[in-house]
Design an enzyme around this catalytic site. Structure first.
Site, PDB file in Angstrom:
ATOM      1  CE  LYS A  36      -3.925  -2.261   2.320  1.00  0.00           C
ATOM      2  NZ  LYS A  36      -4.844  -2.167   3.493  1.00  0.00           N
ATOM      3  CE1 TYR A  64      -9.525  -3.034   0.655  1.00  0.00           C
ATOM      4  CE2 TYR A  64      -8.829  -1.082  -0.560  1.00  0.00           C
ATOM      5  CZ  TYR A  64      -8.530  -2.172   0.248  1.00  0.00           C
ATOM      6  OH  TYR A  64      -7.227  -2.380   0.648  1.00  0.00           O
ATOM      7  CG  ASN A  75      -3.530  -2.473   6.967  1.00  0.00           C
ATOM      8  OD1 ASN A  75      -3.317  -2.088   5.819  1.00  0.00           O
ATOM      9  ND2 ASN A  75      -4.682  -2.998   7.330  1.00  0.00           N
ATOM     10  CG  HIS A 106      -5.228  -6.342  -0.195  1.00  0.00           C
ATOM     11  ND1 HIS A 106      -6.406  -6.417   0.501  1.00  0.00           N
ATOM     12  CD2 HIS A 106      -5.358  -7.182  -1.248  1.00  0.00           C
ATOM     13  CE1 HIS A 106      -7.230  -7.244  -0.130  1.00  0.00           C
ATOM     14  NE2 HIS A 106      -6.619  -7.727  -1.196  1.00  0.00           N
ATOM     15  CD  GLU A 130      -8.904  -9.175  -3.411  1.00  0.00           C
ATOM     16  OE1 GLU A 130      -7.706  -9.431  -3.172  1.00  0.00           O
ATOM     17  OE2 GLU A 130      -9.773  -9.065  -2.511  1.00  0.00           O
TER      18      GLU A 130
HETATM   19  P1  ADP Z   1      -8.227  -6.375   5.641  1.00  0.00           P
HETATM   20  O1  ADP Z   1      -7.327  -5.548   4.743  1.00  0.00           O
HETATM   21  O2  ADP Z   1      -7.465  -6.963   6.808  1.00  0.00           O
HETATM   22  O3  ADP Z   1      -9.060  -7.380   4.891  1.00  0.00           O
HETATM   23  P2  ADP Z   1     -10.717  -4.868   5.946  1.00  0.00           P
HETATM   24  O4  ADP Z   1     -11.254  -5.623   4.777  1.00  0.00           O
HETATM   25  O5  ADP Z   1     -11.531  -4.845   7.201  1.00  0.00           O
HETATM   26  O6  ADP Z   1      -9.235  -5.328   6.339  1.00  0.00           O
HETATM   27  O7  ADP Z   1     -10.513  -3.338   5.520  1.00  0.00           O
HETATM   28  C1  ADP Z   1      -9.850  -3.006   4.307  1.00  0.00           C
HETATM   29  C2  ADP Z   1      -8.821  -1.914   4.575  1.00  0.00           C
HETATM   30  O8  ADP Z   1      -9.498  -0.705   4.961  1.00  0.00           O
HETATM   31  C3  ADP Z   1      -7.865  -2.201   5.748  1.00  0.00           C
HETATM   32  O9  ADP Z   1      -6.750  -2.999   5.359  1.00  0.00           O
HETATM   33  C4  ADP Z   1      -7.437  -0.805   6.153  1.00  0.00           C
HETATM   34  O10 ADP Z   1      -6.421  -0.278   5.286  1.00  0.00           O
HETATM   35  C5  ADP Z   1      -8.724   0.006   5.938  1.00  0.00           C
HETATM   36  N1  ADP Z   1      -9.560   0.133   7.159  1.00  0.00           N
HETATM   37  C6  ADP Z   1     -10.107  -0.872   7.889  1.00  0.00           C
HETATM   38  N2  ADP Z   1     -10.855  -0.402   8.899  1.00  0.00           N
HETATM   39  C7  ADP Z   1     -10.786   0.952   8.813  1.00  0.00           C
HETATM   40  C8  ADP Z   1     -11.365   2.036   9.577  1.00  0.00           C
HETATM   41  N3  ADP Z   1     -12.174   1.820  10.611  1.00  0.00           N
HETATM   42  N4  ADP Z   1     -11.063   3.299   9.195  1.00  0.00           N
HETATM   43  C9  ADP Z   1     -10.270   3.534   8.129  1.00  0.00           C
HETATM   44  N5  ADP Z   1      -9.708   2.582   7.372  1.00  0.00           N
HETATM   45  C10 ADP Z   1      -9.963   1.303   7.701  1.00  0.00           C
END
Ligand code: ADP
Ligand code: MG
Length: 147
Positions: free
Chosen positions: A12, A52, A106, A109, A120
């Protein structure tokens, strides 16, 4: 080999800006994953909404879109060379655990499973951009009778 599981990995924008690309990719390589496609690119708002789709209605989606489109990313397709029993599943989590202290930023992905990965990968790569290859070292990573 079609039986090998493929995953879309995104480094990212925070990962690129923090100069962590090499160290994060090294973790996947060290773990025995085979990188079969990779490119640096920008995620457009349109692509972000497709990727997303499950989050588009959430109140924090605009922040996520701003983040993921806010700088270059690296998209890669990695192929599992070792089985799930070797602890492979935990590897991406340790990247976040070791390098990130943010819920949003984080670093990486990784696709949730085979179906998500197929969807994807098609968003980011053309078929001809996948460079499937069998590393010569495969013989030394797993015995022939381990399947
Ligand atoms: P993952 O990437 O672990 O599958 P999610 O699908 O829950 O996580 O969310 C997608 C991405 O959106 C996360 O990796 C993170 O970058 C972002 N994200 C998740 N929760 C939040 C939040 N509450 N506020 C802002 N960004 C978020
Ligand atoms: Mg998710």
């Amino acid at each position: 080999d079609d039986s090998m599981e493929r995953t879309l990995i995104l480094l990212k924008p925070d990962c690129v800006q923090r100069r962590l690309m090499g160290r994060v990719l090294a973790r996947f390589e060290d773990k025995g994953l085979n990188i079969i496609a990779m490119k640096m690119m920008r995620v457009t708002p349109d692509l972000a909404k497709k990727h997303y789709a499950e989050h588009v209605k959430k109140d924090w989606y605009p922040a996520l879109e701003g983040f993921i489109t806010g700088g270059p990313i690296v998209a890669a397709v990695v192929e599992e060379m070792l089985g799930a029993t070797s602890g492979l599943k935990a590897a991406p989590g340790t990247v976040r655990g070791d390098f990130s202290s943010s819920r949003q930023m984080n670093l990486v992905h990784g696709s949730d499973g085979p179906e998500a990965a197929q969807r994807e990968i098609a968003l980011y790569f053309l078929d001809e951009e996948i460079c499937a290859n069998e590393p010569a070292i495969s013989l030394w990573l797993r015995a022939a009778d381990e399947g």
